[in-house]
Write a protein that holds these residues in place. Structure first.
Motif, PDB file in Angstrom:
ATOM      1  N   ARG A  25      67.958  77.463 -22.939  1.00  0.00           N
ATOM      2  CA  ARG A  25      69.145  76.676 -23.008  1.00  0.00           C
ATOM      3  C   ARG A  25      69.956  76.765 -24.358  1.00  0.00           C
ATOM      4  O   ARG A  25      71.171  77.025 -24.488  1.00  0.00           O
ATOM      5  CB  ARG A  25      69.060  75.225 -22.313  1.00  0.00           C
ATOM      6  CG  ARG A  25      70.094  74.567 -22.283  1.00  0.00           C
ATOM      7  CD  ARG A  25      70.126  73.330 -21.599  1.00  0.00           C
ATOM      8  NE  ARG A  25      71.452  72.721 -21.518  1.00  0.00           N
ATOM      9  CZ  ARG A  25      71.928  72.025 -20.306  1.00  0.00           C
ATOM     10  NH1 ARG A  25      71.275  71.993 -19.439  1.00  0.00           N
ATOM     11  NH2 ARG A  25      72.865  71.574 -20.450  1.00  0.00           N
ATOM     12  N   ALA A  26      69.381  76.374 -25.311  1.00  0.00           N
ATOM     13  CA  ALA A  26      69.797  76.408 -26.596  1.00  0.00           C
ATOM     14  C   ALA A  26      70.508  77.642 -26.854  1.00  0.00           C
ATOM     15  O   ALA A  26      71.571  77.654 -27.538  1.00  0.00           O
ATOM     16  CB  ALA A  26      68.881  76.120 -27.539  1.00  0.00           C
ATOM     17  N   TRP A  27      69.567  78.639 -26.880  1.00  0.00           N
ATOM     18  CA  TRP A  27      70.154  80.160 -27.130  1.00  0.00           C
ATOM     19  C   TRP A  27      71.353  80.647 -26.445  1.00  0.00           C
ATOM     20  O   TRP A  27      72.057  81.564 -26.691  1.00  0.00           O
ATOM     21  CB  TRP A  27      69.170  81.044 -27.456  1.00  0.00           C
ATOM     22  CG  TRP A  27      68.397  80.806 -28.667  1.00  0.00           C
ATOM     23  CD1 TRP A  27      67.136  80.035 -28.767  1.00  0.00           C
ATOM     24  CD2 TRP A  27      68.510  81.200 -30.060  1.00  0.00           C
ATOM     25  NE1 TRP A  27      66.759  79.798 -29.929  1.00  0.00           N
ATOM     26  CE2 TRP A  27      67.625  80.504 -30.826  1.00  0.00           C
ATOM     27  CE3 TRP A  27      69.567  81.876 -30.513  1.00  0.00           C
ATOM     28  CZ2 TRP A  27      67.658  80.818 -32.276  1.00  0.00           C
ATOM     29  CZ3 TRP A  27      69.458  82.141 -31.894  1.00  0.00           C
ATOM     30  CH2 TRP A  27      68.630  81.584 -32.639  1.00  0.00           C
ATOM     31  N   LYS A  28      71.284  80.293 -25.004  1.00  0.00           N
ATOM     32  CA  LYS A  28      72.093  80.751 -24.003  1.00  0.00           C
ATOM     33  C   LYS A  28      73.366  80.045 -24.101  1.00  0.00           C
ATOM     34  O   LYS A  28      74.569  80.944 -24.091  1.00  0.00           O
ATOM     35  CB  LYS A  28      71.375  80.541 -22.597  1.00  0.00           C
ATOM     36  CG  LYS A  28      72.215  81.163 -21.357  1.00  0.00           C
ATOM     37  CD  LYS A  28      71.706  80.928 -20.246  1.00  0.00           C
ATOM     38  CE  LYS A  28      71.941  81.753 -19.091  1.00  0.00           C
ATOM     39  NZ  LYS A  28      71.078  81.539 -17.730  1.00  0.00           N
ATOM     40  N   THR A  29      73.425  78.772 -24.387  1.00  0.00           N
ATOM     41  CA  THR A  29      74.640  78.009 -24.330  1.00  0.00           C
ATOM     42  C   THR A  29      75.116  78.017 -25.896  1.00  0.00           C
ATOM     43  O   THR A  29      76.517  77.599 -25.915  1.00  0.00           O
ATOM     44  CB  THR A  29      74.384  76.618 -24.036  1.00  0.00           C
ATOM     45  OG1 THR A  29      73.340  75.950 -24.584  1.00  0.00           O
ATOM     46  CG2 THR A  29      74.005  76.351 -22.488  1.00  0.00           C
ATOM     47  N   LYS A  30      74.242  78.064 -26.749  1.00  0.00           N
ATOM     48  CA  LYS A  30      74.926  78.150 -28.180  1.00  0.00           C
ATOM     49  C   LYS A  30      75.051  76.826 -28.684  1.00  0.00           C
ATOM     50  O   LYS A  30      76.048  76.351 -29.592  1.00  0.00           O
ATOM     51  CB  LYS A  30      75.776  79.023 -28.513  1.00  0.00           C
ATOM     52  CG  LYS A  30      75.607  80.511 -28.212  1.00  0.00           C
ATOM     53  CD  LYS A  30      75.380  81.415 -29.256  1.00  0.00           C
ATOM     54  CE  LYS A  30      75.355  82.941 -29.094  1.00  0.00           C
ATOM     55  NZ  LYS A  30      74.173  83.418 -28.458  1.00  0.00           N
ATOM     56  N   SER A  31      74.405  75.769 -27.940  1.00  0.00           N
ATOM     57  CA  SER A  31      74.887  74.199 -28.100  1.00  0.00           C
ATOM     58  C   SER A  31      73.301  73.551 -28.331  1.00  0.00           C
ATOM     59  O   SER A  31      72.425  73.514 -27.339  1.00  0.00           O
ATOM     60  CB  SER A  31      75.527  73.740 -26.906  1.00  0.00           C
ATOM     61  OG  SER A  31      75.791  72.464 -27.047  1.00  0.00           O
ATOM     62  N   THR A  32      73.477  72.959 -29.302  1.00  0.00           N
ATOM     63  CA  THR A  32      72.172  71.968 -29.544  1.00  0.00           C
ATOM     64  C   THR A  32      72.753  70.623 -29.949  1.00  0.00           C
ATOM     65  O   THR A  32      71.933  69.938 -30.673  1.00  0.00           O
ATOM     66  CB  THR A  32      71.271  72.510 -30.565  1.00  0.00           C
ATOM     67  OG1 THR A  32      72.055  72.736 -31.895  1.00  0.00           O
ATOM     68  CG2 THR A  32      70.650  73.826 -30.170  1.00  0.00           C
ATOM     69  N   LYS A  33      73.799  70.212 -29.590  1.00  0.00           N
ATOM     70  CA  LYS A  33      74.331  68.851 -29.891  1.00  0.00           C
ATOM     71  C   LYS A  33      73.441  67.693 -29.665  1.00  0.00           C
ATOM     72  O   LYS A  33      73.572  66.864 -30.451  1.00  0.00           O
ATOM     73  CB  LYS A  33      75.733  68.680 -29.114  1.00  0.00           C
ATOM     74  CG  LYS A  33      76.573  67.482 -29.319  1.00  0.00           C
ATOM     75  CD  LYS A  33      77.852  67.395 -28.513  1.00  0.00           C
ATOM     76  CE  LYS A  33      77.168  66.649 -27.126  1.00  0.00           C
ATOM     77  NZ  LYS A  33      78.609  66.326 -26.539  1.00  0.00           N
ATOM     78  N   ASP A  34      72.680  67.810 -28.463  1.00  0.00           N
ATOM     79  CA  ASP A  34      72.080  66.742 -28.060  1.00  0.00           C
ATOM     80  C   ASP A  34      70.511  66.824 -28.608  1.00  0.00           C
ATOM     81  O   ASP A  34      69.746  66.133 -27.988  1.00  0.00           O
ATOM     82  CB  ASP A  34      72.046  66.461 -26.533  1.00  0.00           C
ATOM     83  CG  ASP A  34      73.345  65.948 -26.139  1.00  0.00           C
ATOM     84  OD1 ASP A  34      74.184  65.398 -26.801  1.00  0.00           O
ATOM     85  OD2 ASP A  34      73.754  66.211 -24.799  1.00  0.00           O
TER      86      ASP A  34
END
Length: 84
Positions: A25-34
């Motif tokens: 999920r982190a690499w796919k969405t490029k989002s690690t906000k949470d």
């Protein structure tokens, strides 16, 4: 291979596989906000200590599971630093 060794390999596999969805999920969405950087840093330190422990007692399941888990958890840290 003993039942206890197989049990250790299964337990290590399950706890290691648990990280895969977060990594993907982190690499796919490029989002690690949470994602908590401090939590993953502390986790990686603990995993590293499990590897050292596994080496010290010669426990292959502990070593293998934690080396793979450290790679997965570290990739979440890299994603967090890279994507914010």
């Amino acid at each position: 291979m003993t039942f206890i060794t197989l049990l250790g390999l299964l337990a290590g596999s399950l706890t290691t596989i648990a990280f895969v969805p977060q990594v993907v999920r982190a690499w796919k969405t490029k989002s690690t906000k949470d994602v908590s950087l401090s939590m993953f840093a502390i986790l990686c330190a603990g995993i590293f200590m499990w590897i050292v422990y596994g080496i010290a007692i010669g426990d292959v399941p502990v070593i293998i599971a934690n080396v793979v888990t450290l790679c997965l958890a570290s990739s979440v840290i890299v994603a967090k630093l890279r994507f914010g």
